[in-house]
Design a protein around this motif. Structure first.
Motif, mmCIF file in Angstrom:
data_model
loop_
_atom_site.group_PDB
_atom_site.id
_atom_site.type_symbol
_atom_site.label_atom_id
_atom_site.label_comp_id
_atom_site.label_asym_id
_atom_site.label_seq_id
_atom_site.Cartn_x
_atom_site.Cartn_y
_atom_site.Cartn_z
ATOM 1 N N PHE A 52 49.465 45.640 39.100
ATOM 2 C CA PHE A 52 47.996 45.621 39.152
ATOM 3 C C PHE A 52 47.539 44.588 40.165
ATOM 4 O O PHE A 52 48.330 43.750 40.620
ATOM 5 N N HIS A 53 46.280 44.651 40.504
ATOM 6 C CA HIS A 53 45.699 43.673 41.419
ATOM 7 C C HIS A 53 44.644 42.892 40.643
ATOM 8 O O HIS A 53 43.826 43.486 39.947
ATOM 9 N N LEU A 54 44.687 41.575 40.779
ATOM 10 C CA LEU A 54 43.659 40.756 40.112
ATOM 11 C C LEU A 54 42.506 40.515 41.076
ATOM 12 O O LEU A 54 42.717 39.949 42.151
ATOM 13 N N PHE A 55 41.333 40.941 40.707
ATOM 14 C CA PHE A 55 40.160 40.671 41.535
ATOM 15 C C PHE A 55 39.618 39.282 41.199
ATOM 16 O O PHE A 55 39.819 38.799 40.075
ATOM 17 N N ARG A 56 38.940 38.677 42.160
ATOM 18 C CA ARG A 56 38.404 37.310 41.946
ATOM 19 C C ARG A 56 37.383 37.266 40.807
ATOM 20 O O ARG A 56 37.253 36.269 40.130
ATOM 21 N N THR A 57 36.658 38.378 40.653
ATOM 22 C CA THR A 57 35.683 38.475 39.562
ATOM 23 C C THR A 57 36.043 39.700 38.730
ATOM 24 O O THR A 57 36.620 40.645 39.249
ATOM 25 N N PRO A 58 35.690 39.694 37.443
ATOM 26 C CA PRO A 58 35.966 40.895 36.654
ATOM 27 C C PRO A 58 35.025 42.012 37.101
ATOM 28 O O PRO A 58 33.903 42.116 36.613
ATOM 29 N N LEU A 59 35.472 42.827 38.062
ATOM 30 C CA LEU A 59 34.609 43.850 38.670
ATOM 31 C C LEU A 59 34.200 44.922 37.668
ATOM 32 O O LEU A 59 34.992 45.303 36.803
ATOM 33 N N GLY A 60 32.965 45.383 37.812
ATOM 34 C CA GLY A 60 32.478 46.462 36.949
ATOM 35 C C GLY A 60 32.202 46.003 35.525
ATOM 36 O O GLY A 60 31.990 46.826 34.643
ATOM 37 N N VAL A 61 32.218 44.697 35.307
ATOM 38 C CA VAL A 61 31.970 44.167 33.960
ATOM 39 C C VAL A 61 30.608 43.485 33.969
ATOM 40 O O VAL A 61 30.316 42.696 34.863
ATOM 41 N N HIS A 62 29.778 43.826 32.981
ATOM 42 C CA HIS A 62 28.438 43.234 32.982
ATOM 43 C C HIS A 62 28.261 42.243 31.832
ATOM 44 O O HIS A 62 27.156 41.988 31.381
#
Ligand SMILES: Nc1ncnc2c1ncn2[C@@H]1O[C@H](COP(=O)(O)OP(=O)(O)OP(=O)(O)O)[C@@H](O)[C@H]1O
Length: 559
Positions: free
Chosen positions: A430-440
């Motif tokens: 998996f790839h870790l994005f700097r921010t939890p993308l798509g999470v509000h």
């Protein structure tokens, strides 16, 4: 040879300039005329100097021409550069968006080195070429005006200059002819070189560890790639240098011809000779920058051709349901996913094929049912097809045949985009994005999940919503990825060997507490796992072998 009509660079400028294009052409014509008029005032000044002395109005006219030329030149170079910049940025954005629109299977087949080099930032080169184009176009007008003036001085003199200039240009164009072929070789050699550099980046850790690996990579891939790219590039640069040097010498030869031969052969007097000489000098130096523009234009063409090929390739690979979305805009609304009840796959087949079209492996699912709130494990040997099944189930791989029903409705009713968004997937790689993308979720909720994952002392949430660090151990990275998956708050969780990197304590927590808790909250979980000591927590354990589910899983009747 450069085909202006089908040139990528000119097409880009034409298509992006819109109504401003007409203004730019007018400004360019006017700037060229002003340049020509400035030359006339210089000639007039010279005549007046030999006669009664320079008059004030000539000097004033010269200054006015310069002023107007400055204003027009600035306007056209600035605006044309902005048009080119916007055009190329939007083009790259469009290609990047299309990259997202292809299937995972096609993405795996793409040459990443080529993608990288085609998408590499060629903004500066395109902008520079645009500026040079505008300057060259204005100079061309000035050159034409100068030749008209030359005809008024001496028709045979002007004809001789034009004939020699055309001869020089023809030889120049013959010399640069074929550069395209060299550049194509250089382009493909550079793509190979970029691919070996990707290996250097992605495999940095292993290369750093073992000298023989580094030596092998450099000796057999990086250096030969660099050598081929440099050799191909050298050939193009030599050809360009030869052509430009020839033209520079030929220009001086024309000036010599005017000065030493014209008075004798054509009987021109001093005034006519010096006027033709001055006009030629004014014309020949912009001509030099015009021919210097050709090599830059050829390079820009190569870059844009690469970008076009990548875009065409991506278009041919685009997933059916994505085509409309990516062609219109990537910012279309996120899909609304109905609550999950059940999932059923019937007689589903997915096969991998090699480059010759031979089937290399495949899965066949006779019947697979997953109901809301179930916790199901899949076990099986390496290469038995578990991850492939998960990719098919989650809609990332399109099955070649079979039926999918979700909440008893066929998949076509859902649409692939809605269906895919049913799942929160944590793959083994998996790839870790700097921010939890798509999470509000608000920051305190993110921090609660980090606490649940027991990494709150290691990772926190910055004010901008990004994680404080991604410098984590393998297990911590997995826990952070799991935190992100939980924050997505989807109805169905697909986990591919998630616990493989967990320490015994956290693994126990994952199987004995976290999964049952999720289940109690109504979530549905399908997990690939080799941890047989925890299989008792599952409602069912399926076993996969050679791409099919076999009987020796186990079922558990939970109270
Ligand atoms: N992109 C691909 N192209 C061709 N064959 C592939 C591709 N990806 C996987 N395979 C093949 O499919 C088979 C199943 O792979 P898969 O990753 O689904 O196995 P798995 O059961 O998840 O294995 P593991 O437990 O090792 O993760 C393997 O033989 C593999 O070589």
């Amino acid at each position: 040879m450069l085909d202006i009509k089908n040139s990528y660079f000119f097409t880009l400028l034409r298509s992006r300039s819109g109504p401003e294009g007409t203004k730019l052409v007018a400004a360019c014509l006017a700037a060229g005329l002003m340049q020509g008029l400035a030359v006339f005032t210089v000639l007039q000044g010279l005549e007046q100097l030999c006669d009664t002395g320079i008059r004030f109005h000539t000097f004033l006219a010269f200054l006015v021409c310069l002023g107007i030329f400055y204003y027009l030149f600035r306007y056209m170079t600035e605006h044309a550069a902005l048009i080119a910049l916007r055009g190329v940025m939007e083009w790259r954005m469009r290609v990047a968006t299309k990259l997202r629109g292809i299937s995972l299977k096609e993405y795996d087949k793409l040459d990443k080195g080529w993608v990288q080099s085609a998408l590499v930032d060629e903004r500066e080169m395109v902008v520079e070429a645009t500026r040079m184009l505008m300057a060259s176009a204005a100079s061309t007008i000035m050159i034409l005006v100068s030749f008209l003036k030359m005809f008024t001085v001496s028709v045979p003199g002007a004809l001789v200059v034009i004939v020699f200039l055309c001869l020089g240009l023809v030889i120049f164009l013959r010399l640069v002819h074929g550069v395209y072929a060299f550049m194509e070789t250089a382009g493909s050699a550079e793509t190979d070189f970029s691919a070996s550099l990707l290996d250097l980046q992605d495999g940095f850790r292993q290369l750093k560890q073992h000298k023989p690996k580094t030596s092998d990579l450099f000796a057999n891939y990086v250096m030969p790639g660099l050598g081929r790219a440099a050799a191909a590039r050298k050939a193009t640069e030599r050809r360009h240098a030869l052509a430009i040097s020839f033209f520079a010498v030929f220009n001086l030869l024309i000036l010599g011809l005017i000065l030493f031969l014209m008075p004798g052969f054509l009987g021109l007097d001093v005034t006519a000779t010096s006027t033709i000489l001055v006009l030629s000098m004014f014309s020949l130096s912009p001509m030099m920058s015009l021919v210097g523009f050709v090599p830059l234009l050829t390079k820009v063409e190569m870059n844009l051709q690469d970008l076009t090929s990548l875009e065409q390739r991506l278009d041919s690979m685009a997933e059916e349901f994505e085509i409309k979305g990516i062609a219109t805009h990537w910012q279309h609304k996120d899909p609304v996913v109905p609550p999950f009840e059940s999932l059923c796959l019937r007689d589903v087949r997915f096969d991998y094929f090699d480059k010759q079209g031979m089937r290399v492996f495949g899965i066949h699912v006779d019947e697979f049912v997953l109901r809301r709130g179930e916790l199901v494990f899949i076990r099986g040997g390496n290469g038995s097809g578990k991850s492939t099944f998960m990719n098919v189930l989650s809609g990332l791989y399109a099955a070649q045949s079979g039926m999918f029903f979700c909440n008893d409705r066929p998949l076509a009713d859902w649409g692939m985009e809605v269906y895919r968004n049913l799942f929160a997937v944590l793959p083994s790689e998996f790839h870790l994005f700097r921010t939890p993308l798509g999470v509000h979720a608000p920051a305190d909720q993110v921090e609660d999940v980090l606490r649940l994952m027991r990494i709150e002392s290691k990772v926190s949430v910055n004010q901008d919503g990004s994680f404080s660090t991604l410098e984590l151990s393998a297990g911590q990275r997995k826990r952070l990825a799991l935190a992100c998956a939980l924050l997505e708050d989807r109805d169905v969780y697909l986990f591919d060997e998630v616990a493989a990197d967990f320490d015994p304590g956290f693994r126990n927590f994952f199987y004995e507490s976290l999964l049952p808790d999720l289940q109690r909250k109504g979530k549905t979980i399908l997990a690939i796992s080799h941890d047989d000591r925890y299989f008792h927590v599952a409602d069912r354990v399926l076993c996969m072998r050679d791409g099919v589910f076999t009987e020796n899983g186990h079922d558990k009747e939970k109270s």
